[in-house]
Enzyme design. Structure first.
Site, PDB file in Angstrom:
ATOM      1  N   ARG A 108       0.947  -1.559  -0.254  1.00  0.00           N
ATOM      2  CA  ARG A 108       0.345   0.407  -0.338  1.00  0.00           C
ATOM      3  C   ARG A 108       0.973   1.596  -0.045  1.00  0.00           C
ATOM      4  O   ARG A 108       1.610   1.071   0.626  1.00  0.00           O
ATOM      5  CB  ARG A 108      -1.259   0.227   0.996  1.00  0.00           C
ATOM      6  CG  ARG A 108      -1.926   1.324   1.330  1.00  0.00           C
ATOM      7  CD  ARG A 108      -2.517   1.580   2.668  1.00  0.00           C
ATOM      8  NE  ARG A 108      -4.396   0.887   1.888  1.00  0.00           N
ATOM      9  CZ  ARG A 108      -4.858   1.080   2.926  1.00  0.00           C
ATOM     10  NH1 ARG A 108      -5.351   1.666   3.554  1.00  0.00           N
ATOM     11  NH2 ARG A 108      -6.215  -0.058   1.733  1.00  0.00           N
ATOM     12  N   HIS A 135      -7.276   1.310  -6.043  1.00  0.00           N
ATOM     13  CA  HIS A 135      -8.091  -0.107  -5.115  1.00  0.00           C
ATOM     14  C   HIS A 135      -8.161  -1.285  -5.442  1.00  0.00           C
ATOM     15  O   HIS A 135      -9.480  -1.365  -4.947  1.00  0.00           O
ATOM     16  CB  HIS A 135      -8.213   1.074  -3.807  1.00  0.00           C
ATOM     17  CG  HIS A 135      -8.012   0.776  -2.334  1.00  0.00           C
ATOM     18  ND1 HIS A 135      -7.766  -0.557  -1.846  1.00  0.00           N
ATOM     19  CD2 HIS A 135      -9.464   0.843  -1.026  1.00  0.00           C
ATOM     20  CE1 HIS A 135      -7.559  -0.764  -0.985  1.00  0.00           C
ATOM     21  NE2 HIS A 135      -9.029  -0.147  -0.502  1.00  0.00           N
ATOM     22  N   GLN A 138     -10.805  -3.942  -2.862  1.00  0.00           N
ATOM     23  CA  GLN A 138     -12.021  -3.659  -2.271  1.00  0.00           C
ATOM     24  C   GLN A 138     -12.992  -3.578  -2.810  1.00  0.00           C
ATOM     25  O   GLN A 138     -13.904  -3.890  -2.804  1.00  0.00           O
ATOM     26  CB  GLN A 138     -12.047  -1.739  -2.238  1.00  0.00           C
ATOM     27  CG  GLN A 138     -12.553  -0.829  -2.268  1.00  0.00           C
ATOM     28  CD  GLN A 138     -13.208  -1.301  -0.409  1.00  0.00           C
ATOM     29  OE1 GLN A 138     -11.962  -0.539   0.498  1.00  0.00           O
ATOM     30  NE2 GLN A 138     -14.421  -1.708   0.293  1.00  0.00           N
ATOM     31  N   ASP A 232     -16.960   7.717  -0.572  1.00  0.00           N
ATOM     32  CA  ASP A 232     -16.067   8.024  -0.332  1.00  0.00           C
ATOM     33  C   ASP A 232     -15.434   9.320   0.498  1.00  0.00           C
ATOM     34  O   ASP A 232     -16.005   9.814   0.023  1.00  0.00           O
ATOM     35  CB  ASP A 232     -14.680   6.835  -1.206  1.00  0.00           C
ATOM     36  CG  ASP A 232     -13.696   6.988  -0.374  1.00  0.00           C
ATOM     37  OD1 ASP A 232     -12.863   7.219   0.959  1.00  0.00           O
ATOM     38  OD2 ASP A 232     -12.465   6.709  -1.279  1.00  0.00           O
ATOM     39  N   CYS A 273     -16.400   2.645   1.478  1.00  0.00           N
ATOM     40  CA  CYS A 273     -15.061   1.618   1.356  1.00  0.00           C
ATOM     41  C   CYS A 273     -14.771   1.315   2.951  1.00  0.00           C
ATOM     42  O   CYS A 273     -14.127   0.796   4.126  1.00  0.00           O
ATOM     43  CB  CYS A 273     -13.652   1.920   0.510  1.00  0.00           C
ATOM     44  SG  CYS A 273     -13.602   3.770   0.665  1.00  0.00           S
ATOM     45  N   ARG A 318     -13.941  -7.444   2.726  1.00  0.00           N
ATOM     46  CA  ARG A 318     -12.653  -7.800   2.451  1.00  0.00           C
ATOM     47  C   ARG A 318     -11.796  -9.218   2.445  1.00  0.00           C
ATOM     48  O   ARG A 318     -10.816  -9.048   2.089  1.00  0.00           O
ATOM     49  CB  ARG A 318     -12.291  -6.216   3.395  1.00  0.00           C
ATOM     50  CG  ARG A 318     -12.939  -5.172   3.106  1.00  0.00           C
ATOM     51  CD  ARG A 318     -12.560  -4.100   1.488  1.00  0.00           C
ATOM     52  NE  ARG A 318     -10.840  -4.795   1.273  1.00  0.00           N
ATOM     53  CZ  ARG A 318      -9.936  -3.558   1.285  1.00  0.00           C
ATOM     54  NH1 ARG A 318     -10.325  -2.517   2.079  1.00  0.00           N
ATOM     55  NH2 ARG A 318      -8.916  -3.058   0.809  1.00  0.00           N
TER      56      ARG A 318
HETATM   57  N1   CP Z   1     -10.891  -0.624   3.044  1.00  0.00           N
HETATM   58  C1   CP Z   1      -9.745   0.331   3.477  1.00  0.00           C
HETATM   59  O1   CP Z   1      -9.282   0.183   2.475  1.00  0.00           O
HETATM   60  O2   CP Z   1      -9.512   0.686   4.462  1.00  0.00           O
HETATM   61  P1   CP Z   1      -7.579   0.722   5.521  1.00  0.00           P
HETATM   62  O3   CP Z   1      -7.748   1.880   4.890  1.00  0.00           O
HETATM   63  O4   CP Z   1      -8.321   0.642   6.572  1.00  0.00           O
HETATM   64  O5   CP Z   1      -7.860  -0.467   4.985  1.00  0.00           O
HETATM   65  N1  NVA Z   2      -9.388   7.247  -1.084  1.00  0.00           N
HETATM   66  C1  NVA Z   2      -9.094   6.417  -0.121  1.00  0.00           C
HETATM   67  C2  NVA Z   2      -9.636   5.066   0.151  1.00  0.00           C
HETATM   68  C3  NVA Z   2      -9.407   4.657   1.625  1.00  0.00           C
HETATM   69  C4  NVA Z   2      -9.743   3.389   2.147  1.00  0.00           C
HETATM   70  C5  NVA Z   2      -7.736   7.264   0.475  1.00  0.00           C
HETATM   71  O1  NVA Z   2      -7.177   6.649  -0.481  1.00  0.00           O
HETATM   72  O2  NVA Z   2      -7.278   7.808   1.305  1.00  0.00           O
END
Ligand code: CP
Ligand code: NVA
Length: 331
Positions: A108, A135, A138, A232, A273, A318
């Site tokens: 990530r 993502h 997700q 989101d 999400c 997830r």
């Molecule tokens: N939705 C999601 O990716 O959550 P986190 O940022 O907690 O991993």
């Molecule tokens: N768009 C958000 C998603 C988090 C799961 C981010 O990138 O912070």
């Protein structure tokens, strides 16, 4: 011919066919049944994976850890500050080291090129746990949740993304909807529309699968009769704090309210999400309330807590879907 994803990386959904995505969803459903019935499934005993995070996480990290442990694997977690990567060691060298020790790598971070480079240089499957652009894990959880609520009959259903429709989650939703025959609507201000590269990539895929892609500023037109209302956060990880003021001004008309949910089909569900700013019970939520007088951001608390909200099923999914991705690519 059957689907075989063994040895593949999972970097973005554009790399996967409709059949491959459907296979991963079916596998996820099977893993969910095994978990529910308490049936052991330590199919990857003896393998080890590493989780590399440049940004924070709750769901993605926990889903990879629990999924890996259920499959019998060992897991190492490297938090945003504790590896040499970036500061003292290049992505390329990190990839070559981790590939010698681990059977799979979750990443990530910020740049999509970094996860692509890890995949190119490590020699093992790499899974994208979120970048600034995509993502993909997700998406499998989101679609599994949609399937569960619409009797596994999702073709022709409409998903509306409300808010910052240029972000990683909205872009990824456009791809997965196009691949699976769902109509996708991005509803937000002009400044927050998805970039043309992703729209141009998705339009022919949607046409092939008999569905549509719509970009609009009109909330009523977007949400009328929709089956899924998705939103989101208004500011994503990695963006500077200075953008909050402008984003709040741009996106307030696109908050998911009870009125918005009433425009949708009576069977419509609400997805997010997560994490979500639906109240002021977070430091950022409280800070925004103090600075801007806004106590609920992308979704009203009433919607978040409503019967139509499936956000915690989505969060649980997830784990089942990430387990399916690891199994399919490592078996
Ligand atoms: N939705 C999601 O990716 O959550 P986190 O940022 O907690 O991993
Ligand atoms: N768009 C958000 C998603 C988090 C799961 C981010 O990138 O912070």
């Amino acid at each position: 011919m059957g689907v075989n994803l063994s040895g593949r990386s999972f970097l973005k959904l554009l790399d996967f066919s409709t059949e491959e995505i459907e296979y991963l969803l079916t596998l996820s459903r099977n893993f969910k049944d095994l978990k529910r019935t308490g049936t052991p499934h330590r199919y990857l005993e003896g393998k080890n994976i590493v989780l590399l995070f440049q940004k924070t996480s709750t769901r993605t990290r926990c889903a990879f850890e629990v999924g890996a442990m259920d499959l019998g694997m060992g897991v190492t977690y490297l938090d945003p500050g504790s590896s040499q990567m970036g500061k003292k060691e290049s992505i390329e060298d990190t990839a070559r080291v981790l590939g010698r020790m681990y059977d799979g790598i979750e990443f990530r971070g910020f740049a999509q090129e970094d996860v692509e480079e890890l995949a190119a240089k490590s020699g093992v499957p790499v899974w994208n746990g979120l970048t600034d652009l995509w993502h993909p894990t997700q998406m499998l959880a989101d679609i599994l949740t949609v399937q569960e609520n619409f009797n596994y009959d999702i073709k022709g259903k409409t998903l509306v993304f409300m808010g910052d429709a240029k972000n990683n989650v909205a872009r990824s939703l456009m791809v997965v909807c196009a691949k699976l025959g769902m109509n996708f609507v991005a509803c937000g201000p002009e400044a927050c529309m998805p970039a043309s590269d992703v729209v141009e990539a998705c339009e022919p895929i949607a046409a092939e699968n008999g569905c549509t892609i719509t970009l609009t500023q009109d909330v009523e037109a977007a949400c009328a009769g929709a089956h899924v209302i998705y939103t989101d956060v208004w500011v994503s990880m990695g963006e500077p704090d200075e953008v909050w003021a402008e984003r709040i001004e741009q996106l307030e008309p696109y908050r998911v309210t009870t009125q918005v949910m009433e425009l949708a089909d009576p069977s419509a569900i609400f997805l997010h999400c997560l994490p979500s700013f639906h109240d002021t019970n977070t430091t950022i939520g409280a800070d925004i309330a103090a600075k801007f007088g806004v106590t609920e951001m992308e979704a009203e608390d009433e919607v978040f807590e409503s019967r139509r909200s499936k956000v915690f099923d989505e969060a649980e999914n997830r784990m089942h879907t990430i387990k399916a991705v690891m199994y399919a690519t490592l078996k």
